[in-house]
Design a protein around this motif. Sequence first.
Motif, PDB file in Angstrom:
ATOM      1  N   UNK A 142      72.739 107.343 -13.090  1.00 46.37           N
ATOM      2  CA  UNK A 142      72.281 107.171 -13.458  1.00 46.37           C
ATOM      3  C   UNK A 142      71.918 106.925 -15.360  1.00 46.37           C
ATOM      4  N   UNK A 143      71.474 108.691 -15.133  1.00 46.23           N
ATOM      5  CA  UNK A 143      71.296 109.518 -16.968  1.00 46.23           C
ATOM      6  C   UNK A 143      72.756 109.215 -17.295  1.00 46.23           C
ATOM      7  N   UNK A 144      73.981 109.236 -16.882  1.00 48.91           N
ATOM      8  CA  UNK A 144      75.137 109.395 -17.862  1.00 48.91           C
ATOM      9  C   UNK A 144      75.513 107.809 -18.389  1.00 48.91           C
ATOM     10  N   UNK A 145      74.398 106.515 -17.404  1.00 46.04           N
ATOM     11  CA  UNK A 145      74.689 105.163 -18.374  1.00 46.04           C
ATOM     12  C   UNK A 145      75.920 104.794 -17.611  1.00 46.04           C
ATOM     13  N   UNK A 146      76.070 105.391 -16.337  1.00 46.75           N
ATOM     14  CA  UNK A 146      77.275 104.491 -15.446  1.00 46.75           C
ATOM     15  C   UNK A 146      76.882 102.963 -14.336  1.00 46.75           C
TER      16      UNK A 146
ATOM     17  N   UNK B  51      80.781 105.535 -11.129  1.00 53.77           N
ATOM     18  CA  UNK B  51      81.349 104.491 -11.981  1.00 53.77           C
ATOM     19  C   UNK B  51      80.800 103.447 -10.713  1.00 53.77           C
ATOM     20  N   UNK B  52      81.179 103.128  -9.440  1.00 53.97           N
ATOM     21  CA  UNK B  52      81.284 102.199  -8.282  1.00 53.97           C
ATOM     22  C   UNK B  52      79.546 102.509  -8.021  1.00 53.97           C
ATOM     23  N   UNK B  53      79.634 103.376  -7.722  1.00 47.10           N
ATOM     24  CA  UNK B  53      77.879 103.547  -7.073  1.00 47.10           C
ATOM     25  C   UNK B  53      76.691 102.826  -8.473  1.00 47.10           C
ATOM     26  N   UNK B  54      77.793 102.624  -9.489  1.00 46.63           N
ATOM     27  CA  UNK B  54      76.659 102.137 -10.842  1.00 46.63           C
ATOM     28  C   UNK B  54      77.352 100.553 -10.831  1.00 46.63           C
ATOM     29  N   UNK B  55      77.739 100.120  -9.979  1.00 49.63           N
ATOM     30  CA  UNK B  55      78.458  98.626  -9.961  1.00 49.63           C
ATOM     31  C   UNK B  55      79.424  98.213 -11.383  1.00 49.63           C
ATOM     32  N   UNK B  56      79.577  99.665 -11.803  1.00 50.02           N
ATOM     33  CA  UNK B  56      80.620  99.315 -12.802  1.00 50.02           C
ATOM     34  C   UNK B  56      81.907  98.722 -12.705  1.00 50.02           C
ATOM     35  N   UNK B  57      82.357  99.058 -13.949  1.00 49.30           N
ATOM     36  CA  UNK B  57      83.823  99.090 -13.813  1.00 49.30           C
ATOM     37  C   UNK B  57      85.048 100.390 -14.047  1.00 49.30           C
TER      38      UNK B  57
ATOM     39  N   UNK C 191      73.992 113.882  -3.142  1.00 48.51           N
ATOM     40  CA  UNK C 191      73.696 114.392  -4.713  1.00 48.51           C
ATOM     41  C   UNK C 191      74.304 114.947  -5.712  1.00 48.51           C
ATOM     42  N   UNK C 192      75.697 114.199  -5.582  1.00 44.13           N
ATOM     43  CA  UNK C 192      76.410 114.490  -7.105  1.00 44.13           C
ATOM     44  C   UNK C 192      75.926 113.098  -8.118  1.00 44.13           C
TER      45      UNK C 192
END
Length: 519
Positions: A202-206, A230-236, A196-197
């Motif tokens: 996506x809205x936060x840009x992660x 950050x991890x869920x978004x595939x980011x760094x 849920x968190x």
Amino acid sequence: MEPIKPPTPEDPPTQTVVDMIRDAARKNPQAEAIVHEDTRLTWAQLDKRINRVANALIGLGVARTDRVAVLAPNSARYAEIFLGGLRAGACLTPLSTMASSEALQKMLEDSGAKVLFLAQQYRPLVDGFLDQLNVQRVATDFQDPAFLDYETLLDDAQSADPMVQIDWSDPFNLIYSSGTTGTPKGIVHDHWMRAVHMERAEPSGYCDNARTLLSTPLYSNTTLVSFLPTMVGGSTAVLMSKFDARAYLALAQKERITHTMLVPVQYKRIMDVPDFDRFDLSAMRVKFSTSAPLRADVKQDVLARFPGKLIEYYGLTEGGGVTVLVADETPDKLHTVGQPSPGTEIRLIGPDGQEVPQGEIGEIAGRSPAMMSGYFGRDDLTRDYIWRDEDGTVFFRSGDMGHFDEDGFLVLSDRKKDMIISGGLNIYANDLELILLDDPDVTDAAVIGIPSEDWGETPLGLVVLRDQANRSEQDILTAANARLGKSHRLSGVETRDRLPRSSIGKILKRDLRAPYWAK
């Protein structure tokens, strides 16, 4: 007791965080995933190491929902262990490096952890009792025949994904709320709550090539609510083992940081760096703040000089009530912690358990789609934490006091337990602290209740003065009391070189009060 049933979000998750991260690795194999000092891991590299950690744990006999503990500073290995443990179906139990040996022993005994990952620098905290525990030990950065070696363990493990089936109700992590003294309370978050968190990701840009700088410890929920998206978004995720304000700025500039999660004391120290304005922070998109209220004057300074949006979250590790303040969009509400987030319902209740009238101060109780499963093995504590409205709906009691202003923004007063009752009158320490912090010579302040023969207890101000200050304690006291009503005046002011804080910046008032009440 019956399971806690949080409300269903408008757009419920369809994947666990484990599945989301698995997908992120598949979509972004060559992108950077983790940066820590000289270590830089792509998503493909991280994914393989996560699999090896998961398979190693399964090989050690760790079954789904078993607890896996970690006592270490932030590092790439810590990230691997955390994510690998989840992929094995384990419940991660990150331990506070600020805890006493006695508290750590209680945490490990209470959790029944099957495996402990330990870093060299924290061995003195556990050496005195580890032999008494039935826990397998893994050394993350040292050699000892009594410990399994981390890299050897991974080398011997398969790199294929074990594809462990996870249920929504399985425990995701177990976070202990007490890191100093007292009996620790284990807060259980399940996979549903963590998924849920991720609606914030996506809205936060992660999900948009974010580069998130994290300088608070991974054992803290403060860090996880930014690390996991950050991890869920595939980011760094860029990790710091230890916070230093100038080093933070240098790293943010070097790594072109776009996102960060900081606690109030870190913001203050960063903004006080003499050459702050020389650092190039133009890549910053969003800065988050949580764990304690961020002072309005610090918010103003951040908005004026620190690029990017500033978003403050108010909430508890247990979940329940959450408010959000988008500071740059509501500059006239910087004294508040914002409005309830979507799907959140907050009630203010009095000592009699009834809701207080609009505008009056009450204890904050909240519910939302993100609520803990309960305190680990302590149904009694979980029951005490719950308040029910007239329909029997479950809300979590925060222990914080506050009121809503005319626009529905929440204004915090104090922790209920930090409220000072002097001569039968309620005094909110936070109100007095704001007066002290308004003094140009005061850089930090805490107000505590100390014993008084005449009043039961009375407020005492403890302050840290700026280096060039030459005023006396009496000067500070006189200036503060001139602005306070007679019933709220400080009985005294004492100076300190520093105030004790937890690793996420909360002043340890229990430690400050102890010497006065022990007399």
